[in-house]
Write a protein that holds these residues in place. Structure first.
Motif, PDB file in Angstrom:
ATOM      1  N   ILE A   1       0.863  -1.181   0.000  1.00 40.05           N
ATOM      2  CA  ILE A   1       0.000   0.000   0.000  1.00 40.05           C
ATOM      3  C   ILE A   1       0.899   1.231   0.000  1.00 40.05           C
ATOM      4  N   VAL A   2       0.673   2.100  -0.956  1.00 38.64           N
ATOM      5  CA  VAL A   2       1.431   3.339  -1.089  1.00 38.64           C
ATOM      6  C   VAL A   2       0.516   4.495  -0.698  1.00 38.64           C
ATOM      7  N   VAL A   3       0.944   5.298   0.271  1.00 37.72           N
ATOM      8  CA  VAL A   3       0.195   6.496   0.633  1.00 37.72           C
ATOM      9  C   VAL A   3       0.882   7.684  -0.025  1.00 37.72           C
ATOM     10  N   GLY A   4       0.168   8.347  -0.910  1.00 37.33           N
ATOM     11  CA  GLY A   4       0.736   9.459  -1.661  1.00 37.33           C
ATOM     12  C   GLY A   4       0.510   9.252  -3.142  1.00 37.33           C
ATOM     13  N   SER A   5       1.580   9.341  -3.923  1.00 39.96           N
ATOM     14  CA  SER A   5       1.482   9.192  -5.374  1.00 39.96           C
ATOM     15  C   SER A   5       2.538   8.212  -5.868  1.00 39.96           C
ATOM     16  N   ASP A   6       2.163   7.407  -6.841  1.00 32.49           N
ATOM     17  CA  ASP A   6       3.144   6.543  -7.498  1.00 32.49           C
ATOM     18  C   ASP A   6       3.693   7.305  -8.697  1.00 32.49           C
ATOM     19  N   TYR A   7       4.732   8.101  -8.440  1.00 28.82           N
ATOM     20  CA  TYR A   7       5.313   8.919  -9.500  1.00 28.82           C
ATOM     21  C   TYR A   7       5.912   8.063 -10.610  1.00 28.82           C
ATOM     22  N   SER A   8       6.217   6.811 -10.302  1.00 30.24           N
ATOM     23  CA  SER A   8       6.866   5.942 -11.283  1.00 30.24           C
ATOM     24  C   SER A   8       5.882   5.330 -12.271  1.00 30.24           C
ATOM     25  N   GLY A   9       4.624   5.175 -11.858  1.00 33.72           N
ATOM     26  CA  GLY A   9       3.642   4.511 -12.702  1.00 33.72           C
ATOM     27  C   GLY A   9       3.783   3.003 -12.728  1.00 33.72           C
ATOM     28  N   LEU A  10       4.719   2.450 -11.939  1.00 32.62           N
ATOM     29  CA  LEU A  10       4.972   1.009 -11.964  1.00 32.62           C
ATOM     30  C   LEU A  10       3.851   0.194 -11.335  1.00 32.62           C
ATOM     31  N   SER A  11       2.969   0.855 -10.576  1.00 36.18           N
ATOM     32  CA  SER A  11       1.881   0.119  -9.929  1.00 36.18           C
ATOM     33  C   SER A  11       0.718  -0.152 -10.877  1.00 36.18           C
ATOM     34  N   GLN A  12       0.694   0.506 -12.020  1.00 35.75           N
ATOM     35  CA  GLN A  12      -0.422   0.345 -12.949  1.00 35.75           C
ATOM     36  C   GLN A  12      -0.497  -1.098 -13.444  1.00 35.75           C
ATOM     37  N   GLY A  13      -1.696  -1.632 -13.384  1.00 30.79           N
ATOM     38  CA  GLY A  13      -1.911  -2.997 -13.835  1.00 30.79           C
ATOM     39  C   GLY A  13      -1.588  -4.049 -12.798  1.00 30.79           C
ATOM     40  N   ARG A  14      -1.111  -3.637 -11.617  1.00 35.08           N
ATOM     41  CA  ARG A  14      -0.782  -4.584 -10.556  1.00 35.08           C
ATOM     42  C   ARG A  14      -1.935  -4.639  -9.558  1.00 35.08           C
ATOM     43  N   THR A  15      -2.404  -5.828  -9.268  1.00 37.10           N
ATOM     44  CA  THR A  15      -3.468  -5.979  -8.274  1.00 37.10           C
ATOM     45  C   THR A  15      -2.906  -6.073  -6.862  1.00 37.10           C
ATOM     46  N   ASP A  16      -1.586  -6.235  -6.750  1.00 36.22           N
ATOM     47  CA  ASP A  16      -0.968  -6.360  -5.427  1.00 36.22           C
ATOM     48  C   ASP A  16      -0.330  -5.058  -4.948  1.00 36.22           C
TER      49      ASP A  16
END
Length: 350
Positions: free
Chosen positions: A217-232
């Motif tokens: 769980i990331v609180v804030g922003s995923d500046y990398s975009g690497l979380s896109q498409g990940r359900t975990d």
């Protein structure tokens, strides 16, 4: 002793500087030998600390973007009536009529200007040398920060002091808000400096290699975009303080591989709630966490993957870190910070 304190930082967004200012003020006011405080800011404050001050002084900048210039002029006029005056972030470019104190929190605008607002980067490069030269005492919140100050500015080592910040263990109210997300690890990403791309990349590499139901769980922003498409991997934008505390308390670990920290509140707060931490080897983090955390080299790919795997599989490691963390955070108190700050004021009085 009459002490002037610039309190702009407690009137605005709840930042690290604001937290420092309000906490050190409150705890100095609680001391038996507390000075007489004069609080200086640019708008009428609503915090209860103003009701405890000897006097509140409000200045009105004609040009808002140059508020620091008007603060300098206002404080100059007031300083002849004070014994010490303290600016807890930007300092004074003007020579005051009493000893002046600066708190230097970190060297991010110099060492990592890409992570700092442009105005701060310019200020630290062009204005801060004069601020440092004018200061009669400079308070740093870690030995690492003091070393960075001495490296980048012509500061007198005899005028620089380390006063560690404090940690208040938060009250955790468990309402089961995040139980459906367990098990999870937590990462914070309110700025690029928190290195969220490295965190998400390493976490997903761990999951791809080891599987399981662990989530990030990331609180804030995923500046990398690497979380896109990940359900975990889940990104939460904003949480009220109580919910944020509950989220930390329920985590298997706090992942905090920041590029740089002048102090680093989050790992100590996590320790106070019994949560193991994994931090980077940068800035003050190794100094602050001691041996109560796993420390990773963020230049080495796979270092965080290995640390997560160790924490989850090495027998007794998580319990050991919880026990060490419980002792570690207790060494950082606002009472110590307040007494250390007051001692610096008294030293300036001769």
């Amino acid at each position: 002793m009459r002490v002037g304190m610039c309190t702009k930082w407690i009137d605005e967004a709840y930042t690290g500087v604001g937290r420092y200012t309000i906490k050190v003020l409150e705890h100095m006011m609680d001391l038996d030998d507390a000075p007489e405080f004069h609080l200086i800011h640019r708008q009428q404050g609503g915090d209860p600390v103003y009701g405890r001050a000897a006097e509140e002084h409000v200045f009105k900048p004609r040009i808002e973007s140059l508020w620091w210039h008007y603060q300098d002029r206002f404080c100059k006029g007031l300083s002849s009536k004070l014994d010490v005056i303290h600016e807890p972030f930007v300092g004074f470019r003007t020579r005051m009529d009493c000893p002046q104190v600066l708190t230097f929190h970190d060297a991010v605008p110099l060492m990592h200007p890409e992570f700092a607002p442009r105005t701060f980067a310019v200020y630290f490069k062009r204005m801060m040398p004069k601020v440092v030269s004018r200061a009669d005492a400079i308070i740093c919140n870690s030995e690492r920060t003091r070393a960075d100050l001495l490296q980048h500015y012509s500061a007198d080592p005899d005028k620089t002091f380390v006063t560690y910040l404090g940690v208040d263990p938060p009250d955790v109210v468990r309402e089961g808000t995040f139980t459906d997300k367990e098990p999870y690890m937590l990462a914070l990403s309110n700025t690029l400096m928190k290195n969220i791309g490295f965190t998400v990349g390493e976490f997903t590499s761990y999951k791809d290699a080891h599987g399981g139901d662990l989530r990030l769980i990331v609180v804030g922003s995923d500046y990398s975009g690497l979380s896109q498409g990940r359900t975990d991997v889940e990104v939460l934008d904003y949480l009220p303080r109580d919910s944020f505390v509950e989220l930390i308390a329920g985590a298997e670990a706090l992942l905090f591989p920041s590029h740089y920290e002048g102090f680093g509140f989050p790992p100590l707060e996590a320790m106070s709630m019994g949560v193991p931490t994994i931090v980077s080897d940068r800035g003050s983090l190794p100094e602050v966490v001691g041996d109560a955390s796993l420390v990773v080299d963020i230049d080495r790919k796979g270092s965080l993957v290995e640390a997560i795997h160790r924490l989850r599989t090495e027998e007794g490691l998580a319990a050991e870190l919880r026990a060490k963390g419980n002792e570690r955070y207790k060494g950082f108190t606002w009472d110590k910070c307040a007494r250390g700050t007051l001692a610096i004021y008294e030293g300036l009085m001769g």
